[in-house]
Design a protein around this motif. Structure first.
Motif, mmCIF file in Angstrom:
data_model
loop_
_atom_site.group_PDB
_atom_site.id
_atom_site.type_symbol
_atom_site.label_atom_id
_atom_site.label_comp_id
_atom_site.label_asym_id
_atom_site.label_seq_id
_atom_site.Cartn_x
_atom_site.Cartn_y
_atom_site.Cartn_z
ATOM 1 N N GLN A 45 0.839 -1.206 0.000
ATOM 2 C CA GLN A 45 0.000 0.000 0.000
ATOM 3 C C GLN A 45 0.876 1.259 0.000
ATOM 4 O O GLN A 45 0.608 2.202 -0.751
ATOM 5 C CB GLN A 45 -0.942 0.010 1.193
ATOM 6 N N ALA A 46 1.917 1.275 0.792
ATOM 7 C CA ALA A 46 2.831 2.426 0.816
ATOM 8 C C ALA A 46 3.521 2.597 -0.530
ATOM 9 O O ALA A 46 3.695 3.716 -1.019
ATOM 10 C CB ALA A 46 3.860 2.261 1.933
ATOM 11 N N CYS A 48 2.317 1.771 -3.434
ATOM 12 C CA CYS A 48 1.331 2.334 -4.364
ATOM 13 C C CYS A 48 1.213 3.842 -4.153
ATOM 14 O O CYS A 48 1.210 4.608 -5.128
ATOM 15 C CB CYS A 48 -0.026 1.659 -4.191
ATOM 16 N N ALA A 49 1.135 4.266 -2.910
ATOM 17 C CA ALA A 49 1.039 5.705 -2.630
ATOM 18 C C ALA A 49 2.269 6.434 -3.170
ATOM 19 O O ALA A 49 2.139 7.508 -3.784
ATOM 20 C CB ALA A 49 0.888 5.937 -1.127
ATOM 21 N N GLU A 50 3.445 5.861 -2.971
ATOM 22 C CA GLU A 50 4.667 6.494 -3.472
ATOM 23 C C GLU A 50 4.708 6.516 -4.992
ATOM 24 O O GLU A 50 5.095 7.516 -5.597
ATOM 25 C CB GLU A 50 5.901 5.761 -2.934
ATOM 26 N N ALA A 53 2.249 9.144 -6.290
ATOM 27 C CA ALA A 53 2.786 10.489 -6.020
ATOM 28 C C ALA A 53 3.950 10.820 -6.950
ATOM 29 O O ALA A 53 4.095 11.964 -7.393
ATOM 30 C CB ALA A 53 3.220 10.601 -4.557
ATOM 31 N N ASP A 86 -6.833 3.965 -9.083
ATOM 32 C CA ASP A 86 -7.153 4.909 -8.012
ATOM 33 C C ASP A 86 -8.580 5.359 -8.312
ATOM 34 O O ASP A 86 -8.824 6.033 -9.308
ATOM 35 C CB ASP A 86 -6.170 6.082 -8.057
ATOM 36 N N LEU A 108 -8.464 4.387 1.057
ATOM 37 C CA LEU A 108 -7.651 5.569 1.354
ATOM 38 C C LEU A 108 -8.421 6.641 2.098
ATOM 39 O O LEU A 108 -7.861 7.330 2.943
ATOM 40 C CB LEU A 108 -7.119 6.180 0.042
ATOM 41 N N TYR A 140 -7.246 2.560 -3.554
ATOM 42 C CA TYR A 140 -6.404 1.950 -4.566
ATOM 43 C C TYR A 140 -6.854 0.501 -4.648
ATOM 44 O O TYR A 140 -7.158 -0.128 -3.626
ATOM 45 C CB TYR A 140 -4.926 1.934 -4.162
#
Length: 155
Positions: A45-46, A48-50, A53, A86, A108, A140
């Motif tokens: 999950q982290a 994907c966020a990175e 971004a 997303d 999220l 996500y």
């Protein structure tokens, strides 16, 4: 975080499930062995966020959905592909899963649910179809497709 980092994390999952039937029992196994509060789920999950971004994940957008294929099917992933979307309060395009689809749901915002399911793993068997829907917030969804197989339909 790179595509190779994501590939290595997901390979831990595909190594475990390679050769298993794509069915509800597989969803139970994934939720048990790779739970939402587990280190690997949180790391993916982290990542994907990175990746979102940084702009290399979910590079495309259509109908309020950001999406993209992260990795094509390859031996390292036991011939699964990795895609990430997303989505927030939206119904996606109808599609069919000739060989099945494995979804990793990562809420999220709000009480986001994907096709009525909260955080965790959801498996659609071979020859299944749906209109992917996120309600109650934003999420996500990482999905694994055997051989990358997906067919968009007109429904």
């Amino acid at each position: 975080m790179t595509k190779q980092d994501v590939t290595e994390m997901i390979a831990q999952v595909t190594r475990r499930i390679a050769g298993l039937p794509i069915d509800a029992a597989l969803g139970d196994l994934l939720n048990r062995e790779f739970p939402t509060d587990g280190q690997l789920f949180k790391a993916i999950q982290a990542a994907c966020a990175e990746g979102v971004a940084a702009g290399w994940m979910c590079q495309q957008e259509y109908g309020g959905i950001k999406f993209g294929r992260v990795v094509k099917p390859c031996p390292e992933l036991h011939d699964f592909s990795i895609d990430v979307v997303d989505m927030a309060e939206v119904i996606g395009p109808h599609h069919r899963h000739p060989l099945g689809e494995i979804d990793m749901i990562m809420p999220l915002e709000g009480n986001a649910r994907f096709d009525g399911h909260g955080a965790g793993w959801l498996v659609y068997g071979p020859d299944s179809a749906h209109k992917p829907t996120v309600s109650g917030g934003r999420a996500y969804v990482l999905y694994l497709l055997p051989e990358g197989a997906i067919e968009f339909t007109r429904q």
